[in-house]
Design an enzyme around this catalytic site. Sequence first.
Site, short mmCIF file in Angstrom:
data_model
loop_
_atom_site.label_atom_id
_atom_site.label_comp_id
_atom_site.label_asym_id
_atom_site.label_seq_id
_atom_site.Cartn_x
_atom_site.Cartn_y
_atom_site.Cartn_z
N GLU A 300 -0.67 12.25 -5.80
CA GLU A 300 0.80 12.34 -5.87
C GLU A 300 1.33 11.97 -7.25
O GLU A 300 2.28 11.20 -7.39
CB GLU A 300 1.43 11.46 -4.78
N ASP A 379 -1.04 12.51 6.63
CA ASP A 379 -0.24 11.41 6.08
C ASP A 379 0.61 10.78 7.19
O ASP A 379 1.81 11.02 7.24
CB ASP A 379 0.65 11.96 4.97
N GLU A 401 -6.68 2.72 7.06
CA GLU A 401 -5.31 2.36 6.67
C GLU A 401 -4.36 2.85 7.76
O GLU A 401 -4.31 4.04 8.06
CB GLU A 401 -4.97 3.01 5.33
N GLU A 407 7.56 4.96 8.66
CA GLU A 407 8.05 6.04 7.79
C GLU A 407 8.36 7.32 8.55
O GLU A 407 9.48 7.81 8.55
CB GLU A 407 7.03 6.29 6.68
C1 GCU Z 1 3.22 8.74 1.80
C2 GCU Z 1 4.53 8.11 1.42
C3 GCU Z 1 4.57 7.71 -0.03
C4 GCU Z 1 3.35 6.89 -0.38
C5 GCU Z 1 2.10 7.62 0.01
C6 GCU Z 1 0.84 6.81 -0.16
O1 GCU Z 1 3.12 10.01 1.25
O2 GCU Z 1 5.57 9.00 1.70
O3 GCU Z 1 5.75 6.99 -0.24
O4 GCU Z 1 3.34 6.60 -1.74
O5 GCU Z 1 2.14 7.97 1.37
O6 GCU Z 1 0.29 6.41 0.86
O7 GCU Z 1 0.39 6.57 -1.26
#
Ligand code: GCU
Length: 845
Positions: A300, A379, A401, A407
């Site tokens: 990401e 996710d 995890e 969320e």
């Molecule tokens: C999800 C979440 C993010 C977070 C990511 C992660 O995508 O929306 O905010 O950073 O997980 O677990 O790293």
Amino acid sequence: MLKLGLLSLLACAALVRAETGYDAWLRYAPLEGAALERYRLTVPAVVAVLDPSPVAMSARAEIVRGVKGMLGRTLREESSVPKESAIVMGTVAQLGGLIPAVTLAPDAFWLKSTTQGTGHFIVIAASNDRGLLYGAFALLRKITLGEGLANLDLRETPYAPVRWVNHWDRLNGTIERGYGGNSIFWENDHVRQDLTRVADYARLLASIGIDACSINNVNADPRLLTAEYTPEIARIADAMRPWGVRVAISVDFGSPQSLGKLDTFDPLDPRVAAWWKAHVDELYAAAPDLAGIVLKADSEGRVGPSAYHRTHADAANVVARALAPHGGLLFYRGFVYDHHMDWQNLKNDRGRAAYDNFHALDGQFEANVIVQIKNGPIDFQVREPASPLFGGLEKTNQAIELQVTQEYFGQARHTVFLVPYWKETLDFDMHAAAGDSTLKALAAGKTFHRPTGGFVGVVNAGLDENWFGNHLSQANLYGYGRLAWNPDLSSQKIADEWTRLTFGANPKVDQTITQMQLTSWRTYENYTGPLGLQTLTDITGDHYGVNVEASERNGWGQWHRADEAGVGMDRTVATGTGYIGQYRPAVADRFESLASCPDDLLLFLHHVPYTHRLHSGKTVIQYIYDSHYEVAAAVSAYVEQWKSLRGLVDEQRFNDVLTQLEYQAGQAVVWRDAVTTWFYRASKIADAKGLVDHYPGRVEAESMTLAGYTVRDISEPTPGRANGPPIVTPAEDASGGKVVACPTGAKSCTASTKFAGQPGWYTLRVEYFDQANGVAHYRAWVNGQAVDEWAADLRLPSIRLDSTTSTRRTIAGIALRPGDEIRIEGVPDGGEVAALDYLEIVAEK
Ligand code: GCU
């Protein structure tokens, strides 16, 4: 007189404070009647601790606190075994002959009653001070739950060595995906001055056996590794240490370059290795018991080893080697995927990513590296299969995890108890080896005899009095800790324990709340994403409201591929992405065949026509319709069930939860209508029960008589933002695809309608929009008589008119006759346009 008054006022204040939810499951509320008498007879007057460490002192203080709260008695504190009856805590060696010599694992405890001379002893034995603390909490839990202390002989060993929590707190004090207020750790780019809350939080964690906590976002701010922060991190470690909770941090992999001014962060460059070593040494000089480091790389937008064509093992190992001399662990996140995938390529699949990235590296990680793997391959969606990577690593430590912060689970505005979901995943047999290869055994390192492994929960508790913004959400942290300690506990047992600890022993309260919690995940699933659709939420936005198409036509890879002909991701080996082939054959065979694929995962694993019949015999489309109607009714029933607890739960928490459940009941209808409408339009298959797209008693705002209000449809931009997003998007988020809005700056607007039904008692439901950029006010009138008024002041995560802000106001007990005029007045404020979707007039029974 005055003095007495003051005292009772103080007592009242204490009572009120205790019921804000701050004390969570550690309330130690006074026992009454027979229970009080029984424990007053069995709990001795002395508590002795033979271990002088601060953690053991916390254990003793906790016993004193708990007994004082529940029995109204202050135990005498001692440091050696007294002659008289006592609770005695110490290591097996310190206890001498008081109990038989046994070997206890680290953190394990033994509660044992025994008699010596004239003394009766309740012994808490352990091999380390954390074990004493966990034993102390277990003893107090027994008293709260009304369990007998005679012939006590309870030995517990934690299932896994790793029982961590992660926090996604930013240094500025906000929290990524936090729904219970700002950070307890950080404020204005520094550690908070007052760390009382941090110590209290550590106590909560200790009470469920958690022993480490990372204190900053995985999307890590590189500044944390500057010298300025080292003493600040050490202060947090100091605050948590008395509760046996060690601190960890998340780091940014680019730090050697961005902070260290090296021209590289290549993990194989010796200068980079030296940089990590120097920084880790510095951290340990300030906080010698640091638990370790969490690393999110190549994910990401975070930098990672791919910049130098290095592997994840290279990246993990360079930091792990720096940690090893200090006994620290490196958690390398398995959450690595490409978010720019071509969605038109039907072979592309984000679900494959974790396995594809890590399987080939098995055996290449240092002994103190743990690959931290999300429960499912995408996710934290409402339902996912167990990630195949758990079954794909034999020579690498792993941890599961789990996301405790809600969320994709209604962001603490919806009640969703996650333990049943986690249990299904943990108990899932990955068929990875001849012995026990359930996911929990793999994660804990048991299956392949790994040196370490276990559990990581993403928690994000905040400064709200009740830590999470929803009292019932506390059960998820409690349940996470209990499962990390013992994943063989049943969901029922955990829910029941939590309820009794948190709300008291009344059987009606216990039964009602436990049932609600146990059904809540399935309920939430059935309005947000049944049959493995994932969560049909706005995945490119706030991850909260409905947006069925948000996952499609983009590179994020959360696709469900619903169109006119069918729905679901084909992940088969035969015709799809091949994801199913990442499982061991026994699992893969079951998933690959439509005949044996579980209905709950059908659309995650297969693409089928809407008319495909489930094992239950129902078609997919009819299941989507029915399940949404059933659960909207189920959430309404939660409201009624909760109301039946009035007077049995303290007033503040009763009212807080009632407000939350009423809101959730409205949201379940918003989800129901949006999802069923979308699938009806896509499939063009009518609902066999005739419910979808028919809303008796509903008057669309756009068809009411409007004064000042203007009708907006999906193509118009948000008022005041010429290039902003359309006013209602997607169309299914508003009933009839239209809303009415009052222009910003207008004094007020009204929408009215004439009642045409039978005379009688009615409930009015006003569906309005509560945007985050103002506090609009509403008033409701019947024939010129004001019947209700309210402010749109919820903290919802959107400024748009969409399903996230769509909110229901219920006005019960209104007498109506034909011809009566119902009028809603909206007063806009700031950017909030006092918008209305519809009015529903429901006959009361
Ligand atoms: C999800 C979440 C993010 C977070 C990511 C992660 O995508 O929306 O905010 O950073 O997980 O677990 O790293």
